[in-house]
Design a protein around this motif. Structure first.
Motif, PDB file in Angstrom:
ATOM      1  N   VAL A   1       0.846  -1.185   0.000  1.00 36.42           N
ATOM      2  CA  VAL A   1       0.000   0.000   0.000  1.00 36.42           C
ATOM      3  C   VAL A   1       0.882   1.236   0.000  1.00 36.42           C
ATOM      4  O   VAL A   1       1.804   1.346   0.798  1.00 36.42           O
ATOM      5  N   MET A   2       0.623   2.134  -0.943  1.00 35.06           N
ATOM      6  CA  MET A   2       1.445   3.333  -1.023  1.00 35.06           C
ATOM      7  C   MET A   2       0.556   4.576  -1.128  1.00 35.06           C
ATOM      8  O   MET A   2      -0.474   4.551  -1.788  1.00 35.06           O
ATOM      9  N   CYS A   3       0.967   5.638  -0.485  1.00 33.31           N
ATOM     10  CA  CYS A   3       0.231   6.891  -0.557  1.00 33.31           C
ATOM     11  C   CYS A   3       0.623   7.623  -1.838  1.00 33.31           C
ATOM     12  O   CYS A   3       1.798   7.880  -2.079  1.00 33.31           O
TER      13      CYS A   3
ATOM     14  N   ILE B   1      -6.150  -2.682   6.991  1.00 36.21           N
ATOM     15  CA  ILE B   1      -5.800  -1.885   5.817  1.00 36.21           C
ATOM     16  C   ILE B   1      -6.054  -0.409   6.134  1.00 36.21           C
ATOM     17  O   ILE B   1      -7.144  -0.058   6.590  1.00 36.21           O
ATOM     18  N   PRO B   2      -5.067   0.441   5.922  1.00 35.73           N
ATOM     19  CA  PRO B   2      -5.293   1.857   6.235  1.00 35.73           C
ATOM     20  C   PRO B   2      -6.154   2.531   5.151  1.00 35.73           C
ATOM     21  O   PRO B   2      -6.067   2.176   3.981  1.00 35.73           O
ATOM     22  N   HIS B   3      -6.982   3.459   5.558  1.00 34.04           N
ATOM     23  CA  HIS B   3      -7.771   4.218   4.589  1.00 34.04           C
ATOM     24  C   HIS B   3      -7.263   5.648   4.480  1.00 34.04           C
ATOM     25  O   HIS B   3      -7.583   6.361   3.550  1.00 34.04           O
ATOM     26  N   VAL B   4      -6.498   6.026   5.477  1.00 33.63           N
ATOM     27  CA  VAL B   4      -5.901   7.353   5.495  1.00 33.63           C
ATOM     28  C   VAL B   4      -4.401   7.175   5.684  1.00 33.63           C
ATOM     29  O   VAL B   4      -3.970   6.321   6.451  1.00 33.63           O
ATOM     30  N   CYS B   5      -3.622   7.943   4.981  1.00 35.60           N
ATOM     31  CA  CYS B   5      -2.172   7.822   5.098  1.00 35.60           C
ATOM     32  C   CYS B   5      -1.711   8.227   6.502  1.00 35.60           C
ATOM     33  O   CYS B   5      -1.995   9.354   6.936  1.00 35.60           O
TER      34      CYS B   5
ATOM     35  N   LYS C   1      -6.167  10.750   1.672  1.00 44.15           N
ATOM     36  CA  LYS C   1      -7.005   9.568   1.482  1.00 44.15           C
ATOM     37  C   LYS C   1      -6.582   8.768   0.251  1.00 44.15           C
ATOM     38  O   LYS C   1      -7.163   7.745  -0.062  1.00 44.15           O
ATOM     39  N   LYS C   2      -5.564   9.296  -0.443  1.00 41.16           N
ATOM     40  CA  LYS C   2      -5.140   8.612  -1.666  1.00 41.16           C
ATOM     41  C   LYS C   2      -4.103   7.526  -1.378  1.00 41.16           C
ATOM     42  O   LYS C   2      -3.114   7.391  -2.095  1.00 41.16           O
ATOM     43  N   ILE C   3      -4.351   6.783  -0.331  1.00 39.36           N
ATOM     44  CA  ILE C   3      -3.446   5.664  -0.050  1.00 39.36           C
ATOM     45  C   ILE C   3      -4.055   4.421  -0.669  1.00 39.36           C
ATOM     46  O   ILE C   3      -5.177   4.043  -0.388  1.00 39.36           O
TER      47      ILE C   3
END
Length: 809
Positions: free
Chosen positions: A513-515, A551-555, A561-563
């Motif tokens: 997962v990457m921001c 799973i993150p929804h926010v960086c 939020k574009k993670i």
DNA sequence: AGCACGCCGACT
DNA sequence: GTCGGCGTGCTC
């Protein structure tokens, strides 16, 4: 018989440098006739009365030790578990791999022959009720494993021990138990049994049946009660009655846990083509003449290597000798095993990690007793106790799983060559894409090279291989896992009801997962690697330590939020594929979907029965499977392995691509292969496309020469690890210092550097690699480092030595 | 590995 | 003065 030996030389199960040589123990008179070299024993060791297990490696009447000898406590075996060959092999292996002798011996024996030492505490006097309640809630004695108990209890118990109120006792439990069943044997002669049968009541027909059965049984034979019940068609109750009436005697019967009970249809040797014939006769001549001649059999998938192996084995067996056949773990599917069993039947024993410990032990005993004369198995089967070897075969010799990645860090190929020499028999190394080492040795004349060029069966055409430039595809259609040409090809097969194999390099390696705003990547708090997205559990997992989080929804870094997910995992590819091809049935095969025992075989069987159109998986699908209806193979990301910081990256990529290409188009249907890559010009990919191993070999040898890599140089890798980065780093710097002092200026020392994945399971790793051609002092220097590493080992510093590592990562 | 011995500071 | 911390050496 001459006078019995008084003293046993014992290698104790205490892996340290000081105990790497045998210790002398007195043999008590009552054990004199039991103790033999190669048996396992239990001996007292150290102060107190700690018991450890050990192996007898020698018998004598004298010893150079001038202290008081302790007596051997127990002999664990009725017959030696290590013959002379294996004892010598253990010594050689210990030297070669810088491992302890006892560690090598343990690697050679089935797991069940490892003893389980246990400590217990028990009161010596009457303790107070309170003390009993605190320390012996479940009664005395109790197990005393300091690592499993809380500190308070341990401290309390130790205090009581000092006061002499409790004592520690040791037990060494032998796990080796044979499976038994009840056996029966007639207790009376047949005439007598028949007499009784005639006298028995009309209302007891079953008893009469059983008596008739017993009467026709050979008098001295013991058969399993369950078997007798089936044959005589009687219940267990009737058996019990019969035993009570004295018609039969019951006994304990040892049985084998047979891992392959399903019957196999026997096969006959196949007709060989010219090249196969040449190979078989070259190999069997060496078998005949008891020569240690070694062979490299080069042949692509379907060239009929296996038949060459089987017919060569048959010749060895005909001469009353035995055979050992090594295959990579992953290739040990029932398909493969059945093929050997079909040819050699009951003579075959199978050894691999898929068997239970009990099954492994039983197969091992069948070999040890000479009941099995053909052994098929993975890496550790190279230590099978076969005597009188006539041939050793190692299929897919380039496979990296032949190297053990823990102590002793041996390569099964080296062990096979040693045993070949010991037994004066040929070793046959087989591969479509031999390792550079092996091919180079063949070029030097050390191995006889035998090439099988054609496809044996139907002269099936070699597949057409297309390389798809993903950089162009990116420009055309943006970020996608599937290029246009590949999708078109897939659709064609679906329309024709043919099957497709899609390979994704490495399990979820890139599915992190990457921001998209700040570039933040979610990493494991314990290890230095990115967490992998798992859609089945909706979590992020670490593939090294198993750490799991949501799973993150926010960086976490910039709160954007574009993670999002980045890269590709098998699960994500499966989803994307299902979306684009809603009618196709897709089977996913990776480490996750095959974790359960037998899952691997089940998936393959389903695919073989055409219950799915597409088989999507990681490397594991490249090996050993053979489905005639597969006409398309796609490699989704050929580059992942290329980018790794490893001198074998090109070799691995070439081997993998060649191997997976071999999966396309058998029988009459021509196959096609699509390789998607961002490096279409790389020689490993280009030459894999052309299926030109020879040119790859020459090119890669040139690269290795340029970089002073194996096989031009020997290599040793040293690793230091510790919870604190500074400790590991410092240790490694000291090691490098010692190396620079001790070795010649010609030795090339790479490092010290943090490992590619510098932190795993809360530990930091530093490494150094030594490349050398001739370094007479190397052994002494490494032994000195090993010695010096013993002191800090107590504080959690682990130093490992890996001679000829598979990679420098 | 695991145990004892011996040398140091902190406590009754 | 002693208890118990850990660093070190040894186990036939």
């Amino acid at each position: 018989m001459t006078t019995m030996a008084q003293i046993g030389q014992i290698l104790v199960d205490v892996p340290t440098m000081q105990t790497n040589d045998p210790y002398s123990y007195a043999i008590p008179a009552e054990l004199e006739h039991q103790v033999q070299v190669g048996m396992r024993v239990i001996v007292p060791f150290g102060r107190g009365h700690r018991l450890v297990d050990g192996v007898v490696v020698g018998l004598s009447d004298v010893t150079s030790f001038d202290g008081q000898l302790k007596p051997i406590e127990t002999v664990l075996d009725l017959a030696p578990v290590l013959n002379s060959e294996l004892r010598q092999l253990a010594d050689w292996l210990a030297t070669k791999t810088y491992a302890f002798r006892i560690t090598c011996i343990q690697a050679m024996l089935p797991n069940l022959l490892k003893t389980q030492p246990k400590r217990q505490v028990r009161p010596t006097t009457t303790l107070s009720d309170a003390e009993m309640a605190t320390y012996f809630p479940e009664g005395a004695p109790r197990d005393f494993d300091a690592t499993k108990l809380d500190e308070e209890t341990v401290a309390g118990l130790l205090k009581l021990q000092r006061a002499g109120e409790v004592e520690v006792v040791y037990q060494v439990k032998d796990q080796a138990t044979a499976k038994t069943t009840t056996g029966i044997t007639p207790a009376l002669p047949p005439t007598k049994l028949n007499e009784i049968r005639e006298a028995v009541s009309q209302r007891a027909p079953k008893q009469a049946d059983l008596l008739a059965f017993l009467a026709q049984m050979p008098a001295d034979k013991v058969i399993a009660q369950s078997e007798a019940r089936k044959q005589a068609n009687v219940s267990a109750a009737v058996m019990t009655t019969a035993a009570e009436k004295g018609w039969l005697t019951r006994s304990t019967l040892e049985v084998y846990r047979d891992p392959f009970h399903q019957p196999v249809t026997p096969t006959k040797p196949l007709q060989l083509n010219a090249e196969q014939q040449v190979a078989v006769s070259a190999i069997t001549t060496a078998v005949d003449e008891q020569q240690t001649e070694n062979f490299l059999v080069e042949g692509v998938t379907g060239s009929g290597k296996t038949e060459v192996y089987l017919q060569s084995i048959a010749v060895a067996l005909d001469q009353g000798r035995t055979a050992l056949m090594l295959v990579p773990e992953i290739a040990l599917t029932p398909q493969m095993v059945n093929r050997v069993k079909a040819r050699f039947g009951q003579r075959v024993a199978v050894l691999h990690s898929g068997l239970s410990k009990g099954e492994q032990y039983d197969e091992w005993r069948r070999i040890d007793r000479g009941e099995a004369t053909v052994v098929v198995g993975a890496r550790s089967a190279v230590f099978a106790p076969v005597e009188n070897l006539g041939i050793i075969i190692m299929d897919e010799e380039h496979e990296s799983s032949y190297k053990q990645d823990e102590n002793p860090r041996y390569h099964a190929r080296d062990v096979a060559l040693w045993r070949g020499e010991y037994n004066h028999c040929p070793v046959v190394l087989g591969s479509a894409t031999p390792s550079l080492e092996t091919r180079a040795r063949a070029a030097k004349g050390l191995y006889t090279r035998l090439v099988l060029p054609k496809r044996a069966k139907t002269q099936a055409m070699m597949p057409t291989v297309h390389v798809v430039d993903m950089r162009e595809q990116m420009k055309l259609q943006g970020d996608s896992d599937f290029s246009e040409p590949l999708m078109t090809a897939i659709q064609e097969r679906l329309d024709r009801h043919e099957q497709i194999v899609l390979m994704l390099n490495r399990r979820g390696y890139s599915s992190f997962v990457m921001c998209r705003d700040c570039g933040f990547v979610l990493k494991c708090p314990n290890c230095d690697i990115s967490l992998t997205l798992h859609m089945d559990t909706h979590s992020m997992k670490c593939h090294y330590c198993g750490h799991e989080e949501p799973i993150p929804h926010v960086c976490p870094n910039c709160h954007s939020k574009k993670i999002r997910y980045y890269g590709t995992g098998t699960q994500k590819v499966q989803q994307a594929l299902e979306q684009r091809l809603p009618d196709a049935k897709i089977l996913r095969m990776d480490v996750d979907s095959t974790r359960r025992k037998g899952a691997h075989e089940r998936l393959l069987r389903q695919f073989g029965e055409h219950k799915a159109d597409i088989l999507l998986g990681t490397q594991m699908i490249a090996k050993g499977l053979d489905f005639p209806n597969v006409t398309l193979v796609g490699v989704l990301n050929a580059d992942t392995a290329l980018g790794l910081p490893d001198f074998r990256a090109s070799e691995r990529t070439f081997q993998l691509l060649t191997q997976v290409s071999g999966r396309a188009g058998r029988a009459s249907k021509p196959g096609e292969v699509y390789i998607q890559t961002f490096n279409p010009d790389h020689y490993a990919i280009q030459l894999a496309q052309q299926q030109d191993y020879e040119r790859f070999f020459v090119t890669e040898m040139h690269m290795r020469h340029q970089g002073s890599y194996p096989p031009y140089y020997f290599a040793v890798q040293l690793t230091a690890s510790h919870e604190e980065e500074a400790v590991a780093a410092k240790a490694m710097f000291q090691i490098v210092e010692a190396l620079k002092q001790g070795l010649s200026p010609q030795a090339i020392i790479l490092g010290p550097t943090p490992k590619a994945i510098a932190r795993v399971k809360r530990k930091y790793y530093y490494q150094v690699v030594i490349k050398y051609k001739h370094e007479p002092k190397l052994r002494a220097v490494l032994e000195q480092i090993r010695q010096a590493a013993q002191v800090p080992a107590r504080h959690g510093l682990a130093v490992t030595i890996d001679s000829e590592p598979m990679s420098f990562m």
